[in-house]
Design a protein around this motif. Structure first.
Motif, PDB file in Angstrom:
ATOM      1  N   MET A  54      -1.594   0.172   6.568  1.00 52.87           N
ATOM      2  CA  MET A  54      -2.429   1.113   5.827  1.00 52.87           C
ATOM      3  C   MET A  54      -3.844   1.050   6.401  1.00 52.87           C
ATOM      4  N   TYR A  55      -4.454   2.221   6.619  1.00 48.36           N
ATOM      5  CA  TYR A  55      -5.820   2.286   7.122  1.00 48.36           C
ATOM      6  C   TYR A  55      -6.683   3.002   6.094  1.00 48.36           C
ATOM      7  N   PHE A  56      -7.905   2.490   5.935  1.00 43.42           N
ATOM      8  CA  PHE A  56      -8.845   3.059   4.969  1.00 43.42           C
ATOM      9  C   PHE A  56     -10.117   3.455   5.712  1.00 43.42           C
ATOM     10  N   TYR A  57     -10.501   4.709   5.577  1.00 48.33           N
ATOM     11  CA  TYR A  57     -11.687   5.222   6.251  1.00 48.33           C
ATOM     12  C   TYR A  57     -12.727   5.577   5.197  1.00 48.33           C
ATOM     13  N   PRO A  58     -13.924   4.977   5.291  1.00 50.02           N
ATOM     14  CA  PRO A  58     -14.958   5.264   4.285  1.00 50.02           C
ATOM     15  C   PRO A  58     -15.452   6.704   4.434  1.00 50.02           C
ATOM     16  N   GLN A  66     -19.312  -3.843   1.850  1.00 50.58           N
ATOM     17  CA  GLN A  66     -18.753  -3.092   0.719  1.00 50.58           C
ATOM     18  C   GLN A  66     -17.292  -2.750   0.980  1.00 50.58           C
ATOM     19  N   GLN A  67     -16.948  -2.384   2.217  1.00 48.08           N
ATOM     20  CA  GLN A  67     -15.564  -2.060   2.569  1.00 48.08           C
ATOM     21  C   GLN A  67     -14.659  -3.274   2.371  1.00 48.08           C
ATOM     22  N   ASP A  68     -15.126  -4.445   2.807  1.00 46.13           N
ATOM     23  CA  ASP A  68     -14.326  -5.668   2.639  1.00 46.13           C
ATOM     24  C   ASP A  68     -14.119  -5.987   1.163  1.00 46.13           C
ATOM     25  N   ASP A  70     -14.283  -3.879  -1.415  1.00 45.71           N
ATOM     26  CA  ASP A  70     -13.402  -2.867  -2.009  1.00 45.71           C
ATOM     27  C   ASP A  70     -11.935  -3.133  -1.653  1.00 45.71           C
ATOM     28  N   ARG A  71     -11.700  -3.445  -0.390  1.00 46.07           N
ATOM     29  CA  ARG A  71     -10.330  -3.727   0.037  1.00 46.07           C
ATOM     30  C   ARG A  71      -9.770  -4.933  -0.716  1.00 46.07           C
ATOM     31  N   TYR A  72     -10.587  -5.993  -0.857  1.00 49.24           N
ATOM     32  CA  TYR A  72     -10.138  -7.192  -1.561  1.00 49.24           C
ATOM     33  C   TYR A  72      -9.872  -6.892  -3.042  1.00 49.24           C
ATOM     34  N   GLU A  73     -10.777  -6.213  -3.693  1.00 46.33           N
ATOM     35  CA  GLU A  73     -10.615  -5.938  -5.115  1.00 46.33           C
ATOM     36  C   GLU A  73      -9.427  -5.002  -5.368  1.00 46.33           C
ATOM     37  N   CYS A  74      -9.257  -4.007  -4.516  1.00 46.97           N
ATOM     38  CA  CYS A  74      -8.111  -3.107  -4.687  1.00 46.97           C
ATOM     39  C   CYS A  74      -6.799  -3.828  -4.410  1.00 46.97           C
ATOM     40  N   TYR A  75      -6.818  -4.736  -3.441  1.00 43.40           N
ATOM     41  CA  TYR A  75      -5.614  -5.509  -3.142  1.00 43.40           C
ATOM     42  C   TYR A  75      -5.220  -6.347  -4.361  1.00 43.40           C
ATOM     43  N   ARG A  76      -6.189  -7.067  -4.930  1.00 43.78           N
ATOM     44  CA  ARG A  76      -5.926  -7.915  -6.096  1.00 43.78           C
ATOM     45  C   ARG A  76      -5.451  -7.054  -7.281  1.00 43.78           C
ATOM     46  N   TRP A  77      -6.099  -5.894  -7.487  1.00 39.82           N
ATOM     47  CA  TRP A  77      -5.718  -5.026  -8.592  1.00 39.82           C
ATOM     48  C   TRP A  77      -4.294  -4.490  -8.400  1.00 39.82           C
ATOM     49  N   ALA A  78      -3.963  -4.041  -7.199  1.00 43.75           N
ATOM     50  CA  ALA A  78      -2.621  -3.508  -6.921  1.00 43.75           C
ATOM     51  C   ALA A  78      -1.561  -4.605  -7.084  1.00 43.75           C
ATOM     52  N   ALA A  79      -1.876  -5.827  -6.631  1.00 45.09           N
ATOM     53  CA  ALA A  79      -0.925  -6.937  -6.784  1.00 45.09           C
ATOM     54  C   ALA A  79      -0.706  -7.247  -8.262  1.00 45.09           C
ATOM     55  N   GLN A  80      -1.764  -7.194  -9.051  1.00 39.75           N
ATOM     56  CA  GLN A  80      -1.635  -7.468 -10.484  1.00 39.75           C
ATOM     57  C   GLN A  80      -0.845  -6.362 -11.181  1.00 39.75           C
ATOM     58  N   GLN A  81      -1.113  -5.113 -10.848  1.00 44.50           N
ATOM     59  CA  GLN A  81      -0.448  -3.987 -11.501  1.00 44.50           C
ATOM     60  C   GLN A  81       1.038  -3.901 -11.167  1.00 44.50           C
ATOM     61  N   MET A 180      -2.446   0.560  -4.185  1.00 47.63           N
ATOM     62  CA  MET A 180      -3.563   0.236  -3.293  1.00 47.63           C
ATOM     63  C   MET A 180      -4.232   1.519  -2.807  1.00 47.63           C
ATOM     64  N   SER A 181      -3.437   2.520  -2.460  1.00 47.97           N
ATOM     65  CA  SER A 181      -3.995   3.798  -2.002  1.00 47.97           C
ATOM     66  C   SER A 181      -4.801   4.471  -3.102  1.00 47.97           C
ATOM     67  N   ALA A 182      -4.277   4.464  -4.316  1.00 45.81           N
ATOM     68  CA  ALA A 182      -4.983   5.103  -5.431  1.00 45.81           C
ATOM     69  C   ALA A 182      -6.322   4.421  -5.690  1.00 45.81           C
ATOM     70  N   CYS A 183      -6.331   3.105  -5.646  1.00 47.14           N
ATOM     71  CA  CYS A 183      -7.570   2.366  -5.883  1.00 47.14           C
ATOM     72  C   CYS A 183      -8.605   2.676  -4.800  1.00 47.14           C
ATOM     73  N   MET A 184      -8.177   2.650  -3.550  1.00 45.53           N
ATOM     74  CA  MET A 184      -9.121   2.884  -2.458  1.00 45.53           C
ATOM     75  C   MET A 184      -9.614   4.337  -2.456  1.00 45.53           C
ATOM     76  N   GLN A 185      -8.756   5.276  -2.788  1.00 48.62           N
ATOM     77  CA  GLN A 185      -9.188   6.671  -2.859  1.00 48.62           C
ATOM     78  C   GLN A 185     -10.206   6.845  -3.984  1.00 48.62           C
ATOM     79  N   GLY A 186      -9.998   6.139  -5.086  1.00 49.17           N
ATOM     80  CA  GLY A 186     -10.921   6.199  -6.192  1.00 49.17           C
ATOM     81  C   GLY A 186     -12.291   5.623  -5.847  1.00 49.17           C
ATOM     82  N   ARG A 187     -12.344   4.766  -4.847  1.00 53.64           N
ATOM     83  CA  ARG A 187     -13.606   4.172  -4.412  1.00 53.64           C
ATOM     84  C   ARG A 187     -14.235   4.914  -3.229  1.00 53.64           C
ATOM     85  N   GLY A 188     -13.646   6.039  -2.850  1.00 52.15           N
ATOM     86  CA  GLY A 188     -14.265   6.859  -1.818  1.00 52.15           C
ATOM     87  C   GLY A 188     -13.751   6.601  -0.406  1.00 52.15           C
TER      88      GLY A 188
END
Length: 192
Positions: A54-58, A66-68, A70-81, A180-188
């Motif tokens: 998966m690639y994320f482009y700001p 900030q990118q790191d 966001d990636r870490y927080e979205c990863y943790r959130w997706a793993a929890q969900q 993970m995609s939904a979280c990162m898209q929500g963060r721009g």
């Protein structure tokens, strides 16, 4: 021929017919080991398909820090969900041997016909050997066809079960990727 020799002849035929019948029936019970088709054709089984990264482009000019984060927080959130943490699963899963494609080449039908004809000729009297060989060949053909088709259906069912199991193992990973995609898209970020 004397009388004892005549008495032994039918017993010998009966013993031979019983041995042939037992041999043929044991072949119907246990499926013979076939070589995988890919070895005969020079093909190799395909390796397991790895998931695309998966690639994320700001899209809002986020700095590297900030990118790191966001990636870490979205990863943790997706793993929890999703209760799935792809970082903790093996990278390459070992898969068992894939079942061979079903073989419907008529070999079992021919073997059944030959065995049935031999049994029919051996069991019958010399006067009716030809007629009983034909009857035995007919029954042998039917039994051979049944054995071949049941073996082919068993292989097809095993392949269907394997495909269902593979699809079931992809579901948690697919759910994680969506979260993970939904979280990162929500963060721009644009996800690809």
């Amino acid at each position: 021929m004397n009388a004892p020799a005549l008495l032994r002849l039918p017993r010998q035929r009966l013993a031979l017919a019983s041995a042939l019948l037992a041999t043929w029936l044991s072949g119907c019970v246990v499926a013979p080991a076939h070589r995988p088709v890919y070895a005969a054709e020079g093909r190799r089984p395909s390796p397991p398909v790895a998931e695309a990264p998966m690639y994320f482009y700001p899209e809002r000019g986020q700095p590297d820090g900030q990118q790191d984060r966001d990636r870490y927080e979205c990863y943790r959130w997706a793993a929890q969900q999703t209760s799935t943490d792809p970082g903790m699963t093996p990278v390459r899963q070992v898969r068992g041997p894939s079942p061979m494609p079903p073989v419907r080449d008529g070999a079992d039908v021919v073997a059944g016909a030959v065995t049935g004809a031999a049994l029919g000729a051996v069991v019958s009297s010399p006067r009716h050997a030809g007629e009983n060989a034909v009857i035995g060949a007919i029954f042998g053909t039917v039994l051979g066809a049944i054995a071949q088709e049941s073996r082919a259906q068993a292989i097809e069912q095993a392949q269907a079960r394997q495909q269902q199991a593979a699809a079931a193992t992809r579901v948690p990973s697919d759910n994680f990727r969506r979260a993970m995609s939904a979280c990162m898209q929500g963060r721009g970020y644009r996800v690809s």
